[in-house]
Scaffold this active site. Structure first.
Site, PDB file in Angstrom:
ATOM      1  N   GLU A  83      79.817  80.638 103.478  1.00 44.99           N
ATOM      2  CA  GLU A  83      78.760  80.434 104.455  1.00 44.99           C
ATOM      3  C   GLU A  83      79.254  80.698 105.880  1.00 44.99           C
ATOM      4  OE1 GLU A  83      75.818  80.143 103.573  1.00 44.99           O
ATOM      5  OE2 GLU A  83      76.068  79.598 101.460  1.00 44.99           O
ATOM      6  N   CYS A 146      74.036  70.519 101.135  1.00 43.74           N
ATOM      7  CA  CYS A 146      75.155  71.437 101.399  1.00 43.74           C
ATOM      8  C   CYS A 146      75.234  71.777 102.885  1.00 43.74           C
ATOM      9  CB  CYS A 146      75.000  72.710 100.570  1.00 43.74           C
ATOM     10  SG  CYS A 146      75.230  72.452  98.790  1.00 43.74           S
ATOM     11  N   HIS A 170      79.468  78.399  98.450  1.00 42.30           N
ATOM     12  CA  HIS A 170      78.507  78.129  97.387  1.00 42.30           C
ATOM     13  C   HIS A 170      78.934  78.862  96.116  1.00 42.30           C
ATOM     14  CE1 HIS A 170      75.095  76.507  99.981  1.00 42.30           C
ATOM     15  NE2 HIS A 170      75.116  75.723  98.910  1.00 42.30           N
TER      16      HIS A 170
END
Length: 218
Positions: A83, A146, A170
């Protein structure tokens, strides 16, 4: 404030959304005790708004790790995704494990609109891909727990002025989860563990990220 450079904290979540397992914690629990000369510390984090940040930041304060890599399940994704950014919003499509479902609420009332991950995400993606495993940069960590945790961790590090670098990966479903979900991708635990291990090793080597195209057209 200095961090303990040779400690890497890896977090994974408890199962949620009716699942019996969460691959993020399965991976964290299966990692070797050391990677690239750094000690690997593991933390299982509750899939709960608020509590996830409190528990994780408490451990960060205790360990002062050089790196924090949070892992989370992204059912439906086919690749390991690093991310790029965490945004200051909770907008839950489902309830967390405590029954909370915040909608359009800031994570930190006076916090920044967003924080960029401070890990070398493109170097990590490149290292994972070099091992023959699918990996990519993601520009959305979602708006569930998350993203909530990533934002909270990055905010805490800034507030405490730690030298800790942090980010989020992820991961897809495990095959045992996907067997009842026709058409959804999965990845074996061994492949995901290898991908995370390689990514951590790359993060330890690269203090600055590499210049590689990692954007999307959509």
């Amino acid at each position: 404030m200095k961090s303990t450079k040779r400690i890497v904290l890896v977090t994974g979540f408890t199962p949620f959304g009716g699942e019996a397992i969460n691959p993020s914690w399965q991976i964290a629990a299966s990692l070797p005790s050391q990677i690239g000369g750094a000690v690997i510390e593991r933390l299982e984090v509750p899939t709960e708004f608020g509590k996830a940040i409190k528990i994780t930041t408490r451990v960060i304060d205790k360990l002062k790790p050089g790196i924090v890599l949070c892992l989370g399940q992204a059912g439906g994704r086919a690749v390991l995704t690093l991310e790029r950014i965490a945004i200051n919003i909770d907008d839950a499509a489902i309830c967390d494990n405590a029954g909370k479902q915040p909608i359009d609420k800031p994570i930190m009332a006076r916090g920044n609109a967003a924080y960029f991950a401070t890990l070398p995400i493109k170097a990590m993606v490149a290292a994972v891909a070099k091992k023959g495993l699918p990996a990519a940069v993601s520009n959305s960590a979602g708006t569930f727990v998350c993203n909530h945790l990533l934002y909270g961790v990055l905010h805490h590090i800034v507030q405490k002025q730690y030298a800790t670098r942090a980010g989020f990966m992820h991961v897809p479903y495990l095959p045992a989860q996907a067997v009842s979900k026709v058409g959804l991708a999965s990845m074996s635990l061994s492949d995901m563990c290898l991908g995370v291990e390689v990514a951590i090793a790359a993060a330890l080597i690269h203090k600055a990220d590499v210049k590689l195209a990692g954007g999307t057209l959509d």
